[in-house]
Write an enzyme that holds these catalytic residues in place. Sequence first.
Site, PDB file in Angstrom:
ATOM      1  N   HIS A  28      -4.653   4.869   4.177  1.00 28.03           N
ATOM      2  CA  HIS A  28      -5.332   4.990   5.473  1.00 28.03           C
ATOM      3  C   HIS A  28      -6.269   6.213   5.468  1.00 28.03           C
ATOM      4  O   HIS A  28      -7.387   6.144   5.971  1.00 28.03           O
ATOM      5  CB  HIS A  28      -4.310   5.181   6.599  1.00 28.03           C
ATOM      6  CG  HIS A  28      -3.356   4.047   6.780  1.00 28.03           C
ATOM      7  ND1 HIS A  28      -2.004   4.161   6.510  1.00 28.03           N
ATOM      8  CD2 HIS A  28      -3.543   2.775   7.216  1.00 28.03           C
ATOM      9  CE1 HIS A  28      -1.414   3.013   6.783  1.00 28.03           C
ATOM     10  NE2 HIS A  28      -2.311   2.148   7.208  1.00 28.03           N
ATOM     11  N   GLY A 138      -9.563  -1.571   4.146  1.00 25.74           N
ATOM     12  CA  GLY A 138      -9.110  -1.392   2.762  1.00 25.74           C
ATOM     13  C   GLY A 138      -9.182  -2.695   1.978  1.00 25.74           C
ATOM     14  O   GLY A 138      -8.823  -3.766   2.499  1.00 25.74           O
ATOM     15  N   GLN A 139      -9.596  -2.610   0.745  1.00 22.07           N
ATOM     16  CA  GLN A 139      -9.605  -3.760  -0.173  1.00 22.07           C
ATOM     17  C   GLN A 139      -8.187  -4.279  -0.418  1.00 22.07           C
ATOM     18  O   GLN A 139      -7.987  -5.411  -0.821  1.00 22.07           O
ATOM     19  CB  GLN A 139     -10.277  -3.341  -1.498  1.00 22.07           C
ATOM     20  CG  GLN A 139     -10.308  -4.384  -2.583  1.00 22.07           C
ATOM     21  CD  GLN A 139     -11.025  -5.663  -2.147  1.00 22.07           C
ATOM     22  OE1 GLN A 139     -11.956  -5.619  -1.358  1.00 22.07           O
ATOM     23  NE2 GLN A 139     -10.576  -6.789  -2.664  1.00 22.07           N
TER      24      GLN A 139
HETATM   25  P1  AMP Z   1      -2.506  -1.325   8.238  1.00 21.78           P
HETATM   26  O1  AMP Z   1      -2.080  -0.101   8.957  1.00 21.78           O
HETATM   27  O2  AMP Z   1      -1.563  -1.783   7.191  1.00 21.78           O
HETATM   28  O3  AMP Z   1      -2.967  -2.424   9.171  1.00 21.78           O
HETATM   29  O4  AMP Z   1      -3.804  -0.923   7.423  1.00 21.78           O
HETATM   30  C1  AMP Z   1      -4.922  -0.363   8.070  1.00 21.78           C
HETATM   31  C2  AMP Z   1      -6.085  -0.327   7.107  1.00 21.78           C
HETATM   32  O5  AMP Z   1      -5.719   0.470   5.979  1.00 21.78           O
HETATM   33  C3  AMP Z   1      -6.455  -1.719   6.574  1.00 21.78           C
HETATM   34  O6  AMP Z   1      -7.872  -1.817   6.507  1.00 21.78           O
HETATM   35  C4  AMP Z   1      -5.837  -1.705   5.205  1.00 21.78           C
HETATM   36  O7  AMP Z   1      -6.489  -2.563   4.284  1.00 21.78           O
HETATM   37  C5  AMP Z   1      -5.992  -0.261   4.803  1.00 21.78           C
HETATM   38  N1  AMP Z   1      -5.048   0.087   3.741  1.00 21.78           N
HETATM   39  C6  AMP Z   1      -3.694  -0.065   3.758  1.00 21.78           C
HETATM   40  N2  AMP Z   1      -3.162   0.304   2.580  1.00 21.78           N
HETATM   41  C7  AMP Z   1      -4.193   0.679   1.791  1.00 21.78           C
HETATM   42  C8  AMP Z   1      -4.297   1.147   0.457  1.00 21.78           C
HETATM   43  N3  AMP Z   1      -3.232   1.308  -0.328  1.00 21.78           N
HETATM   44  N4  AMP Z   1      -5.517   1.452  -0.026  1.00 21.78           N
HETATM   45  C9  AMP Z   1      -6.624   1.286   0.758  1.00 21.78           C
HETATM   46  N5  AMP Z   1      -6.595   0.852   2.026  1.00 21.78           N
HETATM   47  C10 AMP Z   1      -5.401   0.557   2.538  1.00 21.78           C
END
Ligand code: AMP
Length: 275
Positions: A28, A138-139
Site C-alpha cells: 500500500h 497495485g498490479q
Molecule cells: P487492498 O487494501 O487489499 O484492497 O489493496 C489496496 C491497493 O493496494 C490495491 O490497489 C492493491 O492492488 C494494492 N496492493 C495490495 N498489495 C500489494 C502489493 N503487494 N504490491 C503492490 N500493491 C499492492
Amino acid sequence: MRSASRAARQKGQRLGFVPTMGALHEGHLSLVRTASAASGVVAASIFVNPTQFGPNEDLAKYPRSFERDCEMLEREGVDFLFAPSVEEMYPADAVTWATVEELSGKLDGRSRPGHFRGVSTVVAKLFHIVEPDAAFFGQKDAAQVAIIRRMVRDLNLPVEIVVCPIVREPDGLAMSSRNAYLDPEQRKQALLLHRSLMRVQQMAEAGERDVAKLSAAGRETFAKEHSVRLDYFEVVNPDTLDPVSDITQGALVAVAAYVGTTRLIDNLLLKPIPT
Ligand code: AMP
C-alpha cells in the site's frame, strides 16, 4: 472529502488517490509514495467494502488496524484520509451497481461471484466522492486493474489509472493484508504461488512458447503440496482476461490458491517477445 478535494484542486493542485481496505503494508505504501511523487495532494481511503465479500468470505475477520494505518499514512505525508462507515457509503435501500460485464466473471470473479461488482461499484463511488485526477492501484490485483481500467474507459470517468508493481517479502511472497492469517507452516506453503510463477518465467525466458506447457508446469508446482489447493493458474490477455494461446504478444500469468482457508493471489506479466 469532496470539499477538501475541490479546495485543493481549485488551487491548481493535482490530486492523487489511493483506495485501500486498510491493514496497510509496504505494498500500500508503495502506491502512496508513487502518488506523492506524481501529485501535489494525496488522498487515501480505508474502507472494508462489504459488497465485495461473498456470504462465506472473511468480511468479519478481515484484519483491521485503523490507528496504526493512520500513523503510517501520516508518516508518508498523506494529506487526506477518507474512512467512511458502511452506512455512509451504502444507503440501506441502495440498488444501483457499476458492473463491468464479462470481465467480472473471469479469474477471481469465477470463484468469487459478485466480488468484482462490489469492487467496481465502490471504486466508482469513491471516484465520485474524492474526484481525483489520478488513482493508484497495485498490479498485485491484476484482474481488478483490468476491470477498473475498462470501467473508467466505458463510463468516461475523468481519472487517470496508474498501476504500481507488486511489492514482495524478501522470500518472494507477495505482500497482502491476508498474509496475517497464515501460521508459520502456512507462511512457508504460501511461497508456492511465487514459485509457480518463477518456474513459468524461467521457462518463458528459456524460449518455451507453448501456453499449455507453461500452465502445466505452473500447476504442477502445487501437485505435491496437498495442504495448498489451487483455485486457478491461467495465462491470459491482461486487458480482456481471456486465455491466450500464444505469449509472443505478452501475457498475464495469474494464480490463486487456498493455503488452509486463506485465499491468496499472485501474478506475473510476461513482456512481449521481440521478433
Ligand atoms: P487492498 O487494501 O487489499 O484492497 O489493496 C489496496 C491497493 O493496494 C490495491 O490497489 C492493491 O492492488 C494494492 N496492493 C495490495 N498489495 C500489494 C502489493 N503487494 N504490491 C503492490 N500493491 C499492492
